[in-house]
Design a protein around this motif. Sequence first.
Motif, mmCIF file in Angstrom:
data_model
loop_
_atom_site.group_PDB
_atom_site.id
_atom_site.type_symbol
_atom_site.label_atom_id
_atom_site.label_comp_id
_atom_site.label_asym_id
_atom_site.label_seq_id
_atom_site.Cartn_x
_atom_site.Cartn_y
_atom_site.Cartn_z
ATOM 1 N N GLN A 233 0.787 -1.229 0.000
ATOM 2 C CA GLN A 233 0.000 0.000 0.000
ATOM 3 C C GLN A 233 0.823 1.284 0.000
ATOM 4 O OE1 GLN A 233 -3.378 0.436 2.538
ATOM 5 N NE2 GLN A 233 -3.683 -1.758 2.765
ATOM 6 N N VAL A 234 2.065 1.224 0.454
ATOM 7 C CA VAL A 234 2.788 2.469 0.685
ATOM 8 C C VAL A 234 2.998 3.266 -0.596
ATOM 9 C CG1 VAL A 234 5.110 1.451 0.518
ATOM 10 C CG2 VAL A 234 4.728 3.503 1.919
ATOM 11 N N LEU A 238 1.647 7.070 -1.236
ATOM 12 C CA LEU A 238 2.525 8.183 -1.582
ATOM 13 C C LEU A 238 2.019 8.950 -2.798
ATOM 14 C CD1 LEU A 238 6.021 6.540 -0.998
ATOM 15 C CD2 LEU A 238 5.159 8.592 0.155
ATOM 16 N N LYS A 239 1.345 8.265 -3.709
ATOM 17 C CA LYS A 239 0.879 8.912 -4.940
ATOM 18 C C LYS A 239 -0.492 9.557 -4.782
ATOM 19 C CE LYS A 239 3.505 6.012 -8.145
ATOM 20 N NZ LYS A 239 3.440 4.992 -9.231
ATOM 21 N N THR A 240 -1.452 8.793 -4.238
ATOM 22 C CA THR A 240 -2.825 9.301 -4.214
ATOM 23 C C THR A 240 -3.501 9.198 -2.854
ATOM 24 O OG1 THR A 240 -3.744 7.138 -4.861
ATOM 25 C CG2 THR A 240 -3.137 8.650 -6.631
ATOM 26 N N GLY A 241 -2.841 8.570 -1.892
ATOM 27 C CA GLY A 241 -3.478 8.349 -0.601
ATOM 28 C C GLY A 241 -3.032 9.330 0.456
ATOM 29 N N SER A 242 -2.945 8.848 1.685
ATOM 30 C CA SER A 242 -2.704 9.729 2.821
ATOM 31 C C SER A 242 -1.295 10.319 2.832
ATOM 32 C CB SER A 242 -2.954 8.959 4.125
ATOM 33 O OG SER A 242 -2.158 7.786 4.178
ATOM 34 N N TYR A 243 -0.352 9.742 2.060
ATOM 35 C CA TYR A 243 0.999 10.285 2.014
ATOM 36 C C TYR A 243 1.240 11.156 0.773
ATOM 37 C CZ TYR A 243 1.892 6.475 5.359
ATOM 38 O OH TYR A 243 1.852 5.609 6.431
ATOM 39 N N ARG A 244 0.211 11.471 0.036
ATOM 40 C CA ARG A 244 0.371 12.207 -1.217
ATOM 41 C C ARG A 244 0.853 13.644 -0.966
ATOM 42 N NH1 ARG A 244 -4.751 12.441 0.386
ATOM 43 N NH2 ARG A 244 -5.976 14.346 0.135
ATOM 44 N N GLN A 245 1.433 14.228 -2.009
ATOM 45 C CA GLN A 245 1.859 15.622 -1.950
ATOM 46 C C GLN A 245 0.638 16.518 -1.833
ATOM 47 O OE1 GLN A 245 5.230 16.966 -2.205
ATOM 48 N NE2 GLN A 245 4.049 18.687 -1.394
ATOM 49 N N ARG A 246 0.645 17.413 -0.862
ATOM 50 C CA ARG A 246 -0.488 18.297 -0.670
ATOM 51 C C ARG A 246 -0.271 19.608 -1.412
ATOM 52 N NH1 ARG A 246 -2.004 19.167 5.189
ATOM 53 N NH2 ARG A 246 0.178 19.755 5.415
ATOM 54 N N PRO A 247 -1.351 20.335 -1.711
ATOM 55 C CA PRO A 247 -1.207 21.610 -2.430
ATOM 56 C C PRO A 247 -0.258 22.567 -1.719
ATOM 57 C CG PRO A 247 -3.515 20.959 -2.318
ATOM 58 C CD PRO A 247 -2.751 19.996 -1.443
ATOM 59 N N ILE A 248 0.398 23.416 -2.494
ATOM 60 C CA ILE A 248 1.439 24.286 -1.975
ATOM 61 C C ILE A 248 0.908 25.261 -0.932
ATOM 62 C CG2 ILE A 248 1.143 26.017 -3.773
ATOM 63 C CD1 ILE A 248 4.501 24.861 -2.281
ATOM 64 N N HIS A 249 -0.388 25.638 -1.048
ATOM 65 C CA HIS A 249 -0.942 26.638 -0.136
ATOM 66 C C HIS A 249 -1.331 26.042 1.222
ATOM 67 C CE1 HIS A 249 -4.543 24.863 -2.019
ATOM 68 N NE2 HIS A 249 -5.126 25.109 -0.856
ATOM 69 N N VAL A 250 -1.320 24.719 1.341
ATOM 70 C CA VAL A 250 -1.702 24.082 2.594
ATOM 71 C C VAL A 250 -0.534 24.134 3.579
ATOM 72 C CG1 VAL A 250 -2.434 21.926 3.697
ATOM 73 C CG2 VAL A 250 -3.344 22.552 1.451
ATOM 74 N N ARG A 251 -0.822 24.540 4.806
ATOM 75 C CA ARG A 251 0.218 24.676 5.815
ATOM 76 C C ARG A 251 0.900 23.336 6.085
ATOM 77 N NH1 ARG A 251 0.058 24.629 11.493
ATOM 78 N NH2 ARG A 251 -2.200 24.322 11.432
ATOM 79 N N ARG A 252 2.225 23.356 6.140
ATOM 80 C CA ARG A 252 3.002 22.139 6.360
ATOM 81 C C ARG A 252 2.772 21.613 7.780
ATOM 82 N NH1 ARG A 252 3.689 20.620 1.517
ATOM 83 N NH2 ARG A 252 1.751 21.811 1.514
ATOM 84 N N GLU A 272 13.343 -2.902 0.912
ATOM 85 C CA GLU A 272 13.904 -3.378 2.172
ATOM 86 C C GLU A 272 13.974 -2.262 3.205
ATOM 87 O OE1 GLU A 272 14.447 -6.448 3.296
ATOM 88 O OE2 GLU A 272 13.399 -6.917 1.425
ATOM 89 N N GLY A 273 14.239 -1.059 2.743
ATOM 90 C CA GLY A 273 14.253 0.074 3.657
ATOM 91 C C GLY A 273 12.874 0.360 4.224
ATOM 92 N N LEU A 274 11.838 0.244 3.400
ATOM 93 C CA LEU A 274 10.472 0.450 3.866
ATOM 94 C C LEU A 274 10.053 -0.654 4.832
ATOM 95 C CD1 LEU A 274 8.791 1.608 0.521
ATOM 96 C CD2 LEU A 274 9.330 3.023 2.513
ATOM 97 N N ARG A 275 10.529 -1.869 4.580
ATOM 98 C CA ARG A 275 10.257 -2.961 5.527
ATOM 99 C C ARG A 275 10.894 -2.652 6.883
ATOM 100 N NH1 ARG A 275 8.087 -7.476 3.233
ATOM 101 N NH2 ARG A 275 8.319 -7.723 0.967
ATOM 102 N N ALA A 276 12.111 -2.119 6.852
ATOM 103 C CA ALA A 276 12.802 -1.783 8.101
ATOM 104 C C ALA A 276 12.047 -0.693 8.864
ATOM 105 C CB ALA A 276 14.230 -1.341 7.796
ATOM 106 N N VAL A 277 11.474 0.252 8.137
ATOM 107 C CA VAL A 277 10.658 1.292 8.773
ATOM 108 C C VAL A 277 9.487 0.660 9.502
ATOM 109 C CG1 VAL A 277 9.020 3.159 8.298
ATOM 110 C CG2 VAL A 277 11.283 3.190 7.241
ATOM 111 N N TRP A 278 8.801 -0.241 8.819
ATOM 112 C CA TRP A 278 7.628 -0.884 9.430
ATOM 113 C C TRP A 278 8.027 -1.639 10.689
ATOM 114 C CZ3 TRP A 278 6.143 -5.733 10.852
ATOM 115 C CH2 TRP A 278 4.791 -5.897 11.156
ATOM 116 N N ARG A 279 9.090 -2.405 10.613
ATOM 117 C CA ARG A 279 9.498 -3.211 11.767
ATOM 118 C C ARG A 279 9.887 -2.331 12.946
ATOM 119 N NH1 ARG A 279 13.179 -6.561 7.690
ATOM 120 N NH2 ARG A 279 11.596 -7.974 6.825
#
Length: 375
Positions: A233-234, A238-252, A272-279
């Motif tokens: 899912q990650v 990153l492309k269209t879900g909860s980790y997607r890039q938000r519009p530039i005007h939205v506060r970081r 493998e790096g993403l697996r390490a993050v999960w673990r």
Amino acid sequence: MLDGRSVAKRERWGIVATVKAPVDEVKRFVAYHLTLGADEIHIFLDDPKDIAFDLLSPLDRVFVTRCDGAYWRGKRPSAHQSRQIFNANRIYMRTSLDWLAHIDHDEYLWSAGSVHEVLAKVPDDMPYVSAPSSEPFSLPNEAEPRLFRDALPETPEGQALGTKAFGDDADWLNNGLLGHKAGKCLVRTGRSDTVLQIHEPLIGGRQSRLDAASDDLRVLHMLAYDEHDWIDQVERRLKTGSYRQRPIHVRRNRQDALRQHLLNVEESSGTEGLRAVWRSVQQYSRSKRTLLMAGIAFEARLWLDAKVAHWFPQPLIQPEVDSAAGELRGVVHQGDVPVCVAPDAGDVDRRLATFGIYDADLNAFVATRLAGRQI
């Protein structure tokens, strides 16, 4: 905790979700909320050919809509978030429920007691009540989550607790979570000024920021309990879900730090790096016991398999038919054991004696006689 009315009034509540997910996940989601006591469950199938339609349609309190061309009338929104919001408000404007929650299929509304009783105590002037987000820890040799954590408080004490539990990962996590910390809302219906969104509703055309969090409710967000599911899912997130890039005007905010960290890990170390993050984040370890002792982590037994077995008895697999020989066989499962079933030897003679024939109708005939039965 919300102080509310002492009058015991049964508040009817329900959920609405737009789903495109494996059928087993949809079954768990529906079975759980039926058992929780939802008065209505509205499921919009983003894929109109989803096989979940036939499984869900016979259930009382469950209302299923195929989002096909006829439903959208040529105006299907391209973003799935826009489709979710459209479908949620379609129900909100028409429902006879007292409360409606707009949630995703990987979100489970949780209450230590009765949701009806929690809602009965909400003050009349409160337009919604918020269920804060919690996420599961993964425990060794346990297929079902039972230990969850809330978001860390945005205080020096919360930051110190995060460092103890997650080490350097606390710097990029969303207050200790891999997903959103906004939670989801049960929104009071019958208000013409209210429009459902993904999280808090719009009220009078503006984003509502009420202090409406309930100590008695949570939304258990199952986005990353399983390592393989996380990897699958990650990239989409990153492309269209909860980790997607938000519009530039939205506060970081912290969500942007989380996104950037995952992009950096993916670029430098790949899968493998993403697996390490999960673990590092999701697996329960000694350092994370500090969250349990601080009351940030808590135990919640969901018994999902038992609830699925109750609401979705194992059906008969479509039988195989040899029309020439008049033979039919089907398979049902008792636990993990497949059992072959067939009409007894005299069934052929009885069917022929009553001018029955073994044609295309036979599948339906036997399925009707055996469907849902356990051997």
